[in-house]
Design a protein around this motif. Structure first.
Motif, mmCIF file in Angstrom:
data_model
loop_
_atom_site.group_PDB
_atom_site.id
_atom_site.type_symbol
_atom_site.label_atom_id
_atom_site.label_comp_id
_atom_site.label_asym_id
_atom_site.label_seq_id
_atom_site.Cartn_x
_atom_site.Cartn_y
_atom_site.Cartn_z
ATOM 1 N N MET A 34 -1.325 3.079 0.455
ATOM 2 C CA MET A 34 -2.182 4.003 1.091
ATOM 3 C C MET A 34 -3.152 5.120 0.772
ATOM 4 S SD MET A 34 0.449 6.578 3.080
ATOM 5 C CE MET A 34 0.108 7.822 2.271
ATOM 6 N N PHE A 35 -2.687 5.046 -0.824
ATOM 7 C CA PHE A 35 -4.006 5.622 -1.216
ATOM 8 C C PHE A 35 -5.036 5.054 -1.968
ATOM 9 C CE2 PHE A 35 -0.208 8.385 -1.125
ATOM 10 C CZ PHE A 35 -0.710 9.570 -1.088
ATOM 11 N N ALA A 36 -4.899 3.902 -1.859
ATOM 12 C CA ALA A 36 -6.169 3.109 -2.389
ATOM 13 C C ALA A 36 -7.425 2.886 -1.494
ATOM 14 C CB ALA A 36 -5.719 1.794 -2.736
ATOM 15 N N ALA A 37 -7.474 3.536 -0.500
ATOM 16 C CA ALA A 37 -8.956 3.225 0.301
ATOM 17 C C ALA A 37 -9.029 4.728 -0.043
ATOM 18 C CB ALA A 37 -8.341 2.985 1.416
ATOM 19 N N PHE A 95 4.691 8.285 10.488
ATOM 20 C CA PHE A 95 3.658 9.356 10.780
ATOM 21 C C PHE A 95 1.693 8.459 10.546
ATOM 22 C CE2 PHE A 95 0.237 12.039 8.508
ATOM 23 C CZ PHE A 95 0.519 13.224 9.809
ATOM 24 N N TYR A 96 2.397 8.136 9.761
ATOM 25 C CA TYR A 96 0.501 7.279 9.225
ATOM 26 C C TYR A 96 0.222 6.846 10.448
ATOM 27 C CZ TYR A 96 -2.365 3.649 7.420
ATOM 28 O OH TYR A 96 -3.924 3.159 6.810
ATOM 29 N N TRP A 100 -3.009 6.437 12.796
ATOM 30 C CA TRP A 100 -4.061 5.735 13.269
ATOM 31 C C TRP A 100 -3.878 5.006 14.072
ATOM 32 C CZ3 TRP A 100 -8.383 5.641 10.165
ATOM 33 C CH2 TRP A 100 -8.384 6.561 9.016
ATOM 34 N N ALA A 101 -2.637 4.081 14.466
ATOM 35 C CA ALA A 101 -3.072 3.295 16.135
ATOM 36 C C ALA A 101 -3.476 4.746 16.674
ATOM 37 C CB ALA A 101 -1.459 2.837 16.058
ATOM 38 N N THR A 108 -1.757 -3.122 15.551
ATOM 39 C CA THR A 108 -0.627 -3.507 14.210
ATOM 40 C C THR A 108 -0.531 -2.235 13.887
ATOM 41 O OG1 THR A 108 -2.793 -3.507 12.910
ATOM 42 C CG2 THR A 108 -1.848 -5.920 14.465
ATOM 43 N N LEU A 109 -0.673 -1.952 13.733
ATOM 44 C CA LEU A 109 -0.499 -0.016 14.263
ATOM 45 C C LEU A 109 0.747 -0.331 14.841
ATOM 46 C CD1 LEU A 109 -2.759 1.611 11.724
ATOM 47 C CD2 LEU A 109 -1.068 0.504 11.056
#
Length: 135
Positions: A34-37, A95-96, A100-101, A108-109
């Motif tokens: 999640m934090f890679a982006a 929550f994520y 994002w959805a 997909t989310l």
């Protein structure tokens, strides 16, 4: 006979320990993912890794599988110390995925949202059965 029963208990505890260990490692890897982006954007000035989409549904599925595989009353009792982490993992995944959805419209989310809601329903059901069994 007593040895066979105790051997079965040991194997059951070992399987539960493996499941919990897998869940913890997968949760850690999902946080790194999640934090890679944003980290790649901060370090390199551009996004080298996109935000999670389809893999987030897989991440959300892991705690739900742990709940499903631990639905026996004894296994659920053994997970008493892990329930908080499972709940917080589901909250974070939900929550994520929901954020994002709605924001990006990634279907997909929405699958991840549904998986998280199924996880909460499973936890509620198992906790309810535990209360009924105790009372």
């Amino acid at each position: 006979m007593a040895v066979e029963g105790s051997d079965r208990v040991v194997r059951s505890e070992r399987r539960l320990a493996w499941r919990v260990g897998f869940f913890r490692w997968f949760f850690l890897l999902s946080m790194l993912r999640m934090f890679a982006a944003p980290a790649s954007k901060d370090f390199f000035g551009r996004e080298l890794v996109p935000w999670p989409t389809w893999e987030w549904a897989l991440c959300a599925l892991v705690p739900v599988l742990l709940i499903f595989l631990s639905r026996r009353p004894d296994d659920w009792e053994d997970l008493r110390g892990e329930r908080g982490l499972i709940k917080w993992a589901l909250i974070l995944y939900l929550f994520y995925a929901l954020m994002w959805a709605v924001g990006t419209g990634a279907w997909t989310l929405w699958i991840a949202v549904g998986i998280c809601l199924a996880g909460f329903a499973g936890m509620w059901q198992l906790n309810r059965k535990e209360r009924l069994r105790a009372g």
